[in-house]
Write an enzyme that holds these catalytic residues in place. Sequence first.
Site, PDB file in Angstrom:
ATOM      1  NE  ARG A 115      -3.439   1.708   3.214  1.00  0.00           N
ATOM      2  CZ  ARG A 115      -4.116   1.618   4.351  1.00  0.00           C
ATOM      3  NH1 ARG A 115      -4.203   0.442   4.973  1.00  0.00           N
ATOM      4  NH2 ARG A 115      -4.686   2.646   4.881  1.00  0.00           N
ATOM      5  CE1 TYR A 116       0.158   4.675   3.629  1.00  0.00           C
ATOM      6  CE2 TYR A 116       0.224   2.518   4.687  1.00  0.00           C
ATOM      7  CZ  TYR A 116      -0.373   3.760   4.525  1.00  0.00           C
ATOM      8  OH  TYR A 116      -1.493   4.070   5.242  1.00  0.00           O
ATOM      9  NE  ARG A 119       5.652   2.783   5.261  1.00  0.00           N
ATOM     10  CZ  ARG A 119       4.824   3.822   5.410  1.00  0.00           C
ATOM     11  NH1 ARG A 119       3.939   3.827   6.369  1.00  0.00           N
ATOM     12  NH2 ARG A 119       4.886   4.845   4.578  1.00  0.00           N
ATOM     13  CB  CYS A 128      -6.655 -14.232  16.148  1.00  0.00           C
ATOM     14  SG  CYS A 128      -6.396 -13.231  14.685  1.00  0.00           S
ATOM     15  CB  CYS A 132     -10.765  -8.299  18.384  1.00  0.00           C
ATOM     16  SG  CYS A 132      -9.181  -8.981  18.929  1.00  0.00           S
ATOM     17  CB  CYS A 135     -11.080  -8.021  13.785  1.00  0.00           C
ATOM     18  SG  CYS A 135      -9.745  -8.436  12.647  1.00  0.00           S
ATOM     19  NE  ARG A 137      -5.446  -7.218   7.142  1.00  0.00           N
ATOM     20  CZ  ARG A 137      -4.294  -6.904   7.746  1.00  0.00           C
ATOM     21  NH1 ARG A 137      -3.874  -7.608   8.766  1.00  0.00           N
ATOM     22  NH2 ARG A 137      -3.576  -5.902   7.310  1.00  0.00           N
ATOM     23  CG  ASP A 298     -10.107   0.548  10.622  1.00  0.00           C
ATOM     24  OD1 ASP A 298      -9.684   1.701  10.494  1.00  0.00           O
ATOM     25  OD2 ASP A 298      -9.405  -0.419  10.957  1.00  0.00           O
ATOM     26  CG  ASP A 335      -5.908   3.027   7.828  1.00  0.00           C
ATOM     27  OD1 ASP A 335      -5.520   3.661   6.833  1.00  0.00           O
ATOM     28  OD2 ASP A 335      -5.359   1.982   8.238  1.00  0.00           O
ATOM     29  CE  LYS A 342      -2.054   3.745   9.608  1.00  0.00           C
ATOM     30  NZ  LYS A 342      -1.326   3.239   8.443  1.00  0.00           N
TER      31      LYS A 342
END
Length: 381
Positions: A115-116, A119, A128, A132, A135, A137, A298, A335, A342
Amino acid sequence: MNGISSYEWDDWKWQLANSLKGINGLKTLLNLDTDIDTDRCDAIDGLKEVIKRYPFKVSPYYASLCRLYGLNFKNPIFKQIVPSLNEISYPPHPLSSKDPFREGELSPVPSLIHRYSDRALLLATAQCASYCRHCNRKRHWIEPSVPTLLNRRYREMAMSYLAKNKAIREVILSGGDPFMLSTESIKRILSMIRAIRHIEVIRIGTRAPVTMPMRVTKGLVAMLKKFRPVWINTHFNHPLEITREATIAIDRLLCSGLPVSNQAVLLKGVNNSYEVLKGLFTGLQAIGVRPYYLFHCDPVMGADHFRTTIKEGIDIMDRLWGKIGGLCMPFYVFDLPDAEGKAILSQNHIISRENGYIYLKGMSGNVVKWEEKGHKQATKK
Ligand code: SF4
């Protein structure tokens, strides 16, 4: 837990094998009689639908922490792990989607998101320790074949992509939770990344110190240490999560030269108050963790009910500014959907800029006038 030895309890593999999952795991957590006729129990029946779309899973450790503070939605731990009908019934924001950051489109090879420019993010696993409910994702929880580095071919394709793209200097190992892999598997991935000479930094995103701190074993940190610089990003959302066990896990990482920072999410009913965030940020600093980001929740399907207003977040952060040290203060960021990156959310301390002067708001609310180019004096307006 009754009948469990401390040896078993402290073994992360035992924790994984004994996770509470599915409708029966949820009933165990909620202390519901397992003989209950779920078809005649509206609440559980509704939750069965939620779990079909967004599964339930919690480690025995995190479940025990949850039980300490009450089995209801006023408990911030409960709220983070127990499914809610809101996940399927709350009206979604028009910009909410399953994949708000278009990670699928930004994936030039399976299991890698670029994406960047400098990175790249690698999906180590979809597993996991606990799921959560907020989340971003959560779409992965029910995908039968999330492309991850566990697949040898994908792993090789990802490494070859990294090797060819010399602008990438930092690799983020994410998931799921990379610490759910065996120490040997993590070592294999890190060795492959370290063999690429232009990769300077490795970052690992993990919630294990919060939801299964016994995963941070001496063996794991001894292995990680060999691949420094490795930065650990964890995800505490509430001061109640800063337990003795979590502190030991963090201390192990820090003592091995692995810096730890925290990415929290601002969640309605979990941590959206001045007192809670103050406790979280100062508590993290006290155990050596640098609060790095506080994310505005998000725009992800199934988590809209957790989102506060941006104004609420900014007001809390503004109150905290000056009340706690700068090292405790994360950036409050959003984000943005559509992979726009961001945006920093903050009260503007610059009131105005006129005729070569800048007017800045001070902690007490007074405005200080300062020459933009010079540094002669400060006077009150
Ligand atoms: S640990 Fe991270 S990836 Fe896993 S469910 Fe929680 S927020 Fe999502």
